[in-house]
Design a protein around this motif. Sequence first.
Motif, PDB file in Angstrom:
ATOM      1  N   LEU A  64       9.049  -9.650  -2.712  1.00 56.80           N
ATOM      2  CA  LEU A  64       8.039  -8.607  -2.859  1.00 56.80           C
ATOM      3  C   LEU A  64       6.834  -8.907  -1.979  1.00 56.80           C
ATOM      4  N   PRO A  65       6.140  -7.882  -1.487  1.00 56.19           N
ATOM      5  CA  PRO A  65       4.918  -8.143  -0.733  1.00 56.19           C
ATOM      6  C   PRO A  65       3.803  -8.602  -1.668  1.00 56.19           C
ATOM      7  N   THR A  66       2.805  -9.265  -1.118  1.00 60.74           N
ATOM      8  CA  THR A  66       1.639  -9.622  -1.917  1.00 60.74           C
ATOM      9  C   THR A  66       0.957  -8.334  -2.389  1.00 60.74           C
ATOM     10  N   VAL A 113      10.668  -3.436  -0.386  1.00 62.08           N
ATOM     11  CA  VAL A 113      10.880  -4.676  -1.146  1.00 62.08           C
ATOM     12  C   VAL A 113      12.220  -5.273  -0.740  1.00 62.08           C
ATOM     13  N   ASP A 166       0.471  -1.031  -5.030  1.00 65.22           N
ATOM     14  CA  ASP A 166       0.975   0.067  -4.197  1.00 65.22           C
ATOM     15  C   ASP A 166       2.005   0.836  -5.017  1.00 65.22           C
ATOM     16  N   GLN A 189       4.480 -13.736   0.610  1.00 62.51           N
ATOM     17  CA  GLN A 189       5.231 -12.831  -0.263  1.00 62.51           C
ATOM     18  C   GLN A 189       5.250 -13.406  -1.680  1.00 62.51           C
ATOM     19  N   VAL A 223       5.647   0.769  -3.696  1.00 61.37           N
ATOM     20  CA  VAL A 223       6.247  -0.555  -3.799  1.00 61.37           C
ATOM     21  C   VAL A 223       6.538  -0.892  -5.257  1.00 61.37           C
ATOM     22  N   LEU A 224       5.601  -0.599  -6.135  1.00 58.29           N
ATOM     23  CA  LEU A 224       5.789  -0.875  -7.557  1.00 58.29           C
ATOM     24  C   LEU A 224       7.011  -0.149  -8.104  1.00 58.29           C
ATOM     25  N   ALA A 253      10.205  -1.800  -6.782  1.00 59.31           N
ATOM     26  CA  ALA A 253      10.442  -3.074  -7.451  1.00 59.31           C
ATOM     27  C   ALA A 253      10.919  -2.861  -8.886  1.00 59.31           C
ATOM     28  N   TRP A 300       1.961  -6.422  -4.740  1.00 57.56           N
ATOM     29  CA  TRP A 300       2.991  -5.402  -4.900  1.00 57.56           C
ATOM     30  C   TRP A 300       2.741  -4.456  -6.067  1.00 57.56           C
ATOM     31  N   ARG A 301       1.986  -4.876  -7.042  1.00 52.23           N
ATOM     32  CA  ARG A 301       1.686  -3.995  -8.183  1.00 52.23           C
ATOM     33  C   ARG A 301       0.620  -2.950  -7.858  1.00 52.23           C
TER      34      ARG A 301
END
Length: 302
Positions: free
Chosen positions: A106-108, A27, A113, A296, A116-117, A120, A110-111
């Motif tokens: 944040l990547p598209t 992120v 993965d 993003q 990634v979550l 973040a 993001w919730r």
Amino acid sequence: MTGLVIRSLVEDEASTVFTSLPDPGLVGRPLLGRPYATRAEGGEYRPEWTWVALRDGTVVARAALWGGPHDDEPVVLDWFDFAPGERKAGVELLRTMPHREFELVLPTGWRDDPAVLTAAEDRIDAAREASYRPLVERFRYVWTPACGLPERPGRLVFRPEPDDEVILDILRRIQHNSLDAHERALVDSDGVDAAARDELAFFHWMPSPRDWWRVAGTPQGDTVGLQIPGRNPNGPVVGFIGVVPDQRGNGYAYDLLAECTHHLVTEGAQEIAAATDLGNTPMAAHFARAGYPVVQHRFCMS
């Protein structure tokens, strides 16, 4: 925070010290493909706006404020992270340094993965503890020629307007029931006129020519809104798309976006960046129709 030293950096150490903290790149700014570098090195950051928290000489948290080449003060906090187990150091760092709006890239999806979550939420929760508050999540778009030029509907007439007072008057009208969270927050705190003037100041802040700005109207002469093609320090952008209240519901924002895109391409743009709030579903639909892919998200905290 025994043993913790929090300070800004100086030129001859900035890049080495700031980049000494490993980053998995899940992120934040690494997603933009623009690594940390100072302006003297050809980058975007100034050492005096770059802060670190050190424990026994090792960087355990860091944050960088961003501003344009001619800004006297930073505009946004767009880089913040900390080492595993050093959340308290990150919180203390944010409490110590100057506050600006925090934008987390944040990547598209993001919730979806877990890694990634977690990355973040670690940053968001630390910022919240340091008195930042969630404001809005935004789509970030990048148009390229491979996306294809959007069709111009041909329903509107676009004209330059050299008088800032005319632009301000249209901006005041556009503020009414705006779906943009930043505009609503400023209207609520400081009023419609302040929000309009803040938007106008942003138009002037962009280094692109003033004569690119266009007022949109019907062939009968009724004002529809504004479209502001622009450049920021990193390249061409859709600076502003706004429709006055009595013309909403006709899909005119798409017409403005298509015209803005054509204008920037005529000026040589090979990439065009843009953004809108996730909650602004009409504008998001217009971006999709115009061929702008979501690349993003940005999680904004005030």
